[in-house]
Scaffold this motif. Structure first.
Motif, PDB file in Angstrom:
ATOM      1  N   GLU A 244     -53.553 -21.257  30.427  1.00  0.00           N
ATOM      2  CA  GLU A 244     -54.697 -20.628  31.104  1.00  0.00           C
ATOM      3  C   GLU A 244     -55.797 -20.298  30.093  1.00  0.00           C
ATOM      4  O   GLU A 244     -56.990 -20.404  30.388  1.00  0.00           O
ATOM      5  CB  GLU A 244     -54.270 -19.348  31.835  1.00  0.00           C
ATOM      6  CG  GLU A 244     -53.255 -19.563  32.948  1.00  0.00           C
ATOM      7  CD  GLU A 244     -53.750 -20.457  34.081  1.00  0.00           C
ATOM      8  OE1 GLU A 244     -54.962 -20.698  34.178  1.00  0.00           O
ATOM      9  OE2 GLU A 244     -52.904 -20.920  34.870  1.00  0.00           O
TER      10      GLU A 244
ATOM     11  N   TRP B  94     -61.956 -24.321  28.053  1.00  0.00           N
ATOM     12  CA  TRP B  94     -62.518 -25.543  28.654  1.00  0.00           C
ATOM     13  C   TRP B  94     -63.693 -25.189  29.575  1.00  0.00           C
ATOM     14  O   TRP B  94     -64.745 -25.826  29.545  1.00  0.00           O
ATOM     15  CB  TRP B  94     -61.414 -26.265  29.427  1.00  0.00           C
ATOM     16  CG  TRP B  94     -61.874 -27.459  30.183  1.00  0.00           C
ATOM     17  CD1 TRP B  94     -62.180 -27.522  31.507  1.00  0.00           C
ATOM     18  CD2 TRP B  94     -62.093 -28.772  29.665  1.00  0.00           C
ATOM     19  NE1 TRP B  94     -62.574 -28.789  31.847  1.00  0.00           N
ATOM     20  CE2 TRP B  94     -62.540 -29.587  30.732  1.00  0.00           C
ATOM     21  CE3 TRP B  94     -61.978 -29.350  28.399  1.00  0.00           C
ATOM     22  CZ2 TRP B  94     -62.853 -30.931  30.585  1.00  0.00           C
ATOM     23  CZ3 TRP B  94     -62.297 -30.693  28.250  1.00  0.00           C
ATOM     24  CH2 TRP B  94     -62.722 -31.463  29.314  1.00  0.00           C
TER      25      TRP B  94
ATOM     26  N   PHE C 167     -62.925 -23.488  35.603  1.00  0.00           N
ATOM     27  CA  PHE C 167     -61.607 -22.946  35.209  1.00  0.00           C
ATOM     28  C   PHE C 167     -60.530 -23.375  36.206  1.00  0.00           C
ATOM     29  O   PHE C 167     -59.422 -23.749  35.813  1.00  0.00           O
ATOM     30  CB  PHE C 167     -61.694 -21.415  35.124  1.00  0.00           C
ATOM     31  CG  PHE C 167     -60.375 -20.743  34.934  1.00  0.00           C
ATOM     32  CD1 PHE C 167     -59.723 -20.802  33.711  1.00  0.00           C
ATOM     33  CD2 PHE C 167     -59.769 -20.051  35.966  1.00  0.00           C
ATOM     34  CE1 PHE C 167     -58.496 -20.188  33.529  1.00  0.00           C
ATOM     35  CE2 PHE C 167     -58.554 -19.433  35.808  1.00  0.00           C
ATOM     36  CZ  PHE C 167     -57.907 -19.504  34.576  1.00  0.00           C
ATOM     37  N   VAL C 168     -60.877 -23.356  37.470  1.00  0.00           N
ATOM     38  CA  VAL C 168     -59.866 -23.614  38.509  1.00  0.00           C
ATOM     39  C   VAL C 168     -59.381 -25.061  38.480  1.00  0.00           C
ATOM     40  O   VAL C 168     -58.172 -25.312  38.390  1.00  0.00           O
ATOM     41  CB  VAL C 168     -60.431 -23.250  39.905  1.00  0.00           C
ATOM     42  CG1 VAL C 168     -59.487 -23.699  41.005  1.00  0.00           C
ATOM     43  CG2 VAL C 168     -60.641 -21.750  39.998  1.00  0.00           C
ATOM     44  N   HIS C 169     -60.287 -25.999  38.523  1.00  0.00           N
ATOM     45  CA  HIS C 169     -59.862 -27.403  38.595  1.00  0.00           C
ATOM     46  C   HIS C 169     -61.001 -28.314  38.180  1.00  0.00           C
ATOM     47  O   HIS C 169     -62.169 -27.982  38.370  1.00  0.00           O
ATOM     48  CB  HIS C 169     -59.417 -27.739  40.023  1.00  0.00           C
ATOM     49  CG  HIS C 169     -58.496 -28.916  40.103  1.00  0.00           C
ATOM     50  ND1 HIS C 169     -58.943 -30.218  40.056  1.00  0.00           N
ATOM     51  CD2 HIS C 169     -57.140 -28.989  40.207  1.00  0.00           C
ATOM     52  CE1 HIS C 169     -57.907 -31.036  40.141  1.00  0.00           C
ATOM     53  NE2 HIS C 169     -56.801 -30.324  40.234  1.00  0.00           N
ATOM     54  N   LEU C 170     -60.638 -29.458  37.666  1.00  0.00           N
ATOM     55  CA  LEU C 170     -61.645 -30.441  37.248  1.00  0.00           C
ATOM     56  C   LEU C 170     -62.489 -30.897  38.440  1.00  0.00           C
ATOM     57  O   LEU C 170     -63.683 -31.182  38.289  1.00  0.00           O
ATOM     58  CB  LEU C 170     -60.946 -31.653  36.619  1.00  0.00           C
ATOM     59  CG  LEU C 170     -61.851 -32.695  35.987  1.00  0.00           C
ATOM     60  CD1 LEU C 170     -62.550 -32.140  34.759  1.00  0.00           C
ATOM     61  CD2 LEU C 170     -61.069 -33.937  35.608  1.00  0.00           C
TER      62      LEU C 170
ATOM     63  N   GLY D 257     -56.394 -21.998  27.410  1.00  0.00           N
ATOM     64  CA  GLY D 257     -57.026 -23.297  27.155  1.00  0.00           C
ATOM     65  C   GLY D 257     -58.007 -23.662  28.257  1.00  0.00           C
ATOM     66  O   GLY D 257     -59.079 -24.203  27.990  1.00  0.00           O
ATOM     67  N   ARG D 258     -57.645 -23.327  29.502  1.00  0.00           N
ATOM     68  CA  ARG D 258     -58.546 -23.604  30.633  1.00  0.00           C
ATOM     69  C   ARG D 258     -59.826 -22.770  30.506  1.00  0.00           C
ATOM     70  O   ARG D 258     -60.920 -23.232  30.818  1.00  0.00           O
ATOM     71  CB  ARG D 258     -57.880 -23.279  31.967  1.00  0.00           C
ATOM     72  CG  ARG D 258     -56.787 -24.196  32.423  1.00  0.00           C
ATOM     73  CD  ARG D 258     -57.191 -25.594  32.718  1.00  0.00           C
ATOM     74  NE  ARG D 258     -58.301 -25.755  33.630  1.00  0.00           N
ATOM     75  CZ  ARG D 258     -58.890 -26.921  33.889  1.00  0.00           C
ATOM     76  NH1 ARG D 258     -58.491 -28.008  33.265  1.00  0.00           N
ATOM     77  NH2 ARG D 258     -59.888 -27.009  34.725  1.00  0.00           N
TER      78      ARG D 258
END
Lengths: 169, 181
Positions: free
Chosen positions: B17, B23, B64-67, B19-20
């Motif tokens: 998380e 990102w 953060f949630v999804h690509l 790392g997310r």
């Protein structure tokens, strides 16, 4: 791994379950020590999950994971090698609780010098000094004074030999 | 599974998380310059803070949630850019006179850019597997970014933008739904 890299949390457990034993086995095979191998595998897994979002779907996930583990294995090997060769505190730690390497070198030189000085003594003087060092005393009514005299003479001879050799007492 | 392994899994999940989050922080590279642009074109700080803050949080959260939602945020930003800039350009140009009647072009430009944003977002969304959530996420980002630009024309400008978005999105989405069914 692709799903996880995109943020699919449901893919976490399958990835973890597949990679953790694999990295452990790889590290154990490479390092040979279970404790070190676990450290390497954990660090590799930490880095892998930290950078999971950057995973390129075109790459092989296993090869990517083993890349992290290889790096950790090499780092641990290098660290271990350095510790064994350059860590003075480790070198200084003697099994009998001895001192630092400097103390050991001084003691070695002194022992060599003492051996050299004792080498010129008579056998009787050496036996007398050994008896003093070991705390032995000859038995008998007159042996006390005789022994003290012998000790005094042996010490005088050691002093003389030391002075002749090294110029000081 | 041994408890130590469960602990390790929990720790690794937290690290994932983290790392997310790192990102998702990349979205700030896109959002923050846009906020500076909005400030530079004269949007008031009283508007910039709440709307810009909401835009930043939304884009960051989506990434953060999804690509998939990160793509939605990027699509929303791309679709909302005309709505940020066009009303400002029209305002500089001044009033437009057609047939002896003059009017402020800001409100029509908000309708137009809203329709463009809605259309672009909808066209992008229908290509996605989960197109409704994608559309909603992209639309929210585009609307927030457009609000920064269309507020030049006041509340009417923002309403015009939203109307344009609805008008632009609806035909594309309805057609896509009809095709699917």
């Amino acid at each position: 791994m692709i799903a996880l890299s995109q943020g699919d949390r449901a893919a976490f457990r399958p990835v973890f379950s597949a990679l953790w034993p694999l990295l452990c086995r790889f590290s154990l095979h490479a390092l040979g020590e279970a404790a070190l191998a676990e450290d390497a595998a954990q660090t590799a897994l930490t880095k892998l999950f930290l950078h999971a979002s950057e995973f390129d779907p075109g790459r092989d996930a296993i090869a990517w994971a083993l890349g992290f583990a290889s790096f950790e294995v090499l780092s641990l090997r290098k660290r271990k090698w350095r510790r064994e060769r350059f860590d003075l505190t480790l070198l200084a730690a003697q099994p009998d609780g001895g001192g630092t390497p400097e103390d050991m070198a001084i003691e070695r030189d002194l022992r060599a010098a003492a051996d050299e000085a004792l080498g010129v003594l008579r056998q009787q003087d050496i036996e007398t000094l050994e008896a003093v060092l070991e705390g032995r005393r000859p038995e008998g009514p007159r042996s006390g004074a005789t022994f003290r005299k012998r000790v005094q003479r042996a010490i005088e001879r050691v002093r003389l030999a030391w002075r002749n050799k090294h110029g000081i007492d | 599974m041994a408890s130590t392994e469960e602990d390790l899994e929990r720790r690794m999940r937290a690290i994932f998380e983290l790392g997310r989050l790192a990102w998702a922080a990349r979205m700030l590279v896109v959002i923050v310059p846009l906020l500076f642009v909005a400030r530079w074109i004269g949007r008031p700080a009283s508007l910039l803070w709440p709307v810009g803050g909401a835009l930043t949080l939304l884009a960051f959260g989506l990434a953060f949630v999804h690509l998939r939602y990160q793509r939605a945020a990027v699509a929303g930003i791309a679709a909302g850019l005309p709505a940020l800039l066009l009303p400002w350009i029209f305002r500089i140009a001044g009033e437009v006179c057609v047939g002896g009647k003059c009017f402020d072009p800001c409100l029509p430009s908000c309708l137009l850019t809203g329709a463009i944003a809605g259309g672009l977002v909808a066209m992008r969304a229908v290509k996605e597997e989960r197109h409704w959530s994608f559309w909603l996420a992209a639309l929210a980002v585009a609307a927030l970014l457009g609000t920064l630009g269309c507020s030049v024309a006041g509340g009417a400008g923002v309403l015009g933008l939203l109307g344009g978005v609805a008008a632009g999105s609806a035909p594309v989405l309805v057609r896509a739904e009809l095709r699917r069914s």
